[in-house]
Design an enzyme around this catalytic site. Sequence first.
Site, mmCIF file in Angstrom:
data_model
loop_
_atom_site.group_PDB
_atom_site.id
_atom_site.type_symbol
_atom_site.label_atom_id
_atom_site.label_comp_id
_atom_site.label_asym_id
_atom_site.label_seq_id
_atom_site.Cartn_x
_atom_site.Cartn_y
_atom_site.Cartn_z
ATOM 1 N N HIS A 1 -3.225 4.410 4.067
ATOM 2 C CA HIS A 1 -3.952 3.133 3.564
ATOM 3 C C HIS A 1 -2.760 2.180 3.273
ATOM 4 O O HIS A 1 -2.777 0.833 2.979
ATOM 5 C CB HIS A 1 -4.827 3.446 2.402
ATOM 6 C CG HIS A 1 -3.965 3.861 1.073
ATOM 7 N ND1 HIS A 1 -3.892 5.213 1.114
ATOM 8 C CD2 HIS A 1 -3.442 3.321 0.054
ATOM 9 C CE1 HIS A 1 -3.302 5.509 -0.151
ATOM 10 N NE2 HIS A 1 -2.924 4.235 -0.797
ATOM 11 N N HIS B 1 4.765 -3.573 -4.075
ATOM 12 C CA HIS B 1 4.600 -3.163 -5.653
ATOM 13 C C HIS B 1 5.811 -1.932 -5.912
ATOM 14 O O HIS B 1 5.945 -1.031 -5.387
ATOM 15 C CB HIS B 1 3.330 -2.282 -5.953
ATOM 16 C CG HIS B 1 2.163 -3.205 -5.994
ATOM 17 N ND1 HIS B 1 0.772 -2.787 -6.021
ATOM 18 C CD2 HIS B 1 1.876 -4.560 -6.286
ATOM 19 C CE1 HIS B 1 -0.065 -3.841 -5.889
ATOM 20 N NE2 HIS B 1 0.841 -5.037 -6.017
ATOM 21 N N THR C 1 -4.440 -0.643 -8.309
ATOM 22 C CA THR C 1 -5.163 -1.320 -7.720
ATOM 23 C C THR C 1 -5.988 -0.301 -6.539
ATOM 24 O O THR C 1 -6.611 -1.039 -5.771
ATOM 25 C CB THR C 1 -4.469 -2.392 -7.003
ATOM 26 O OG1 THR C 1 -3.542 -1.914 -6.162
ATOM 27 C CG2 THR C 1 -3.826 -3.330 -7.928
ATOM 28 N N VAL C 2 -5.839 0.930 -6.599
ATOM 29 C CA VAL C 2 -6.172 1.799 -5.614
ATOM 30 C C VAL C 2 -6.861 2.873 -6.599
ATOM 31 O O VAL C 2 -6.304 3.155 -7.668
ATOM 32 C CB VAL C 2 -5.519 2.395 -4.649
ATOM 33 C CG1 VAL C 2 -4.824 1.245 -3.763
ATOM 34 C CG2 VAL C 2 -4.227 3.227 -5.042
#
Length: 270
Positions: free
Chosen positions: A102, A147, A213-214
């Site tokens: 991902h 990030h 955020t995942v």
Amino acid sequence: MNPNAKTFVFFFLAVFFIYLSLPNVSSNPHQEVNDETPFTYQPKTETGPEGWGNINPDWKVCNTGNFQSPIDLTNERVSLIHDQAWKRQYKPAPAVITNRGHDIMVSWKGDAGKIKVRHTDYNLVQCHWHSPSEHTVNGTSYDLELHMVHTSATGRTAVIGVLYKLGEPNKFLTKLLNGIKAVGKEEINLGILDPRDIRFQTRKFYRYIGSLTVPPCTEGIIWTIVKRVNTISKEQITALRDAVRDGFETNSRPVQNQNGRSVWFYDPNV
């Protein structure tokens, strides 16, 4: 600064120190899920962002949490603070690049340095990219977001977010381009990599308390989003998108509800 603003700043600092003294909310809060197969970024699907909390019991906070990320950094809701409030102390260290399906992640295997936030050290662990950006500024989305993930000795997590728009090639990504294009299921050794080459301006930035955020969307993350927008080339964005698994070419979680949270803008010139 007027008296009301000073009162707010003192209140914020008190709350922030209390937050840092609380026990950790997770044994490994910086551990984003590495197996991308159960979830997607397809909107309005059972496996998309709206359904992440139903896929795995350990991910339920993705749907039920009140401090989720990313958010829109709206100037109307931002409180100004005259304070640097952090320090960077990075250094070169051995690193590898990994394709997590991902996203593409660079991990430092040695001591790559740290940031200091309110007298707490957070060691640099890894960095990865989301395209388009996850955080927005006054509703504006950018082409890419980096990030930089850091952890403290007690397991807390602090993430620096750097925004990019199309323009001149990014020098850090230029050094990684061959590795990005070549990396498969096995990690590739990058040798010694200097995180200072990321080169982002640090004097002005947003800060708030949010989440990964995942999945598992762990909350209690200290987010610092650098105000200055950097540049990246079309070739570099394409390389990052081509490298991930099909369906993850756009790997950004939608903006989440702010739920009354405060967002602070640090400007030493205020």
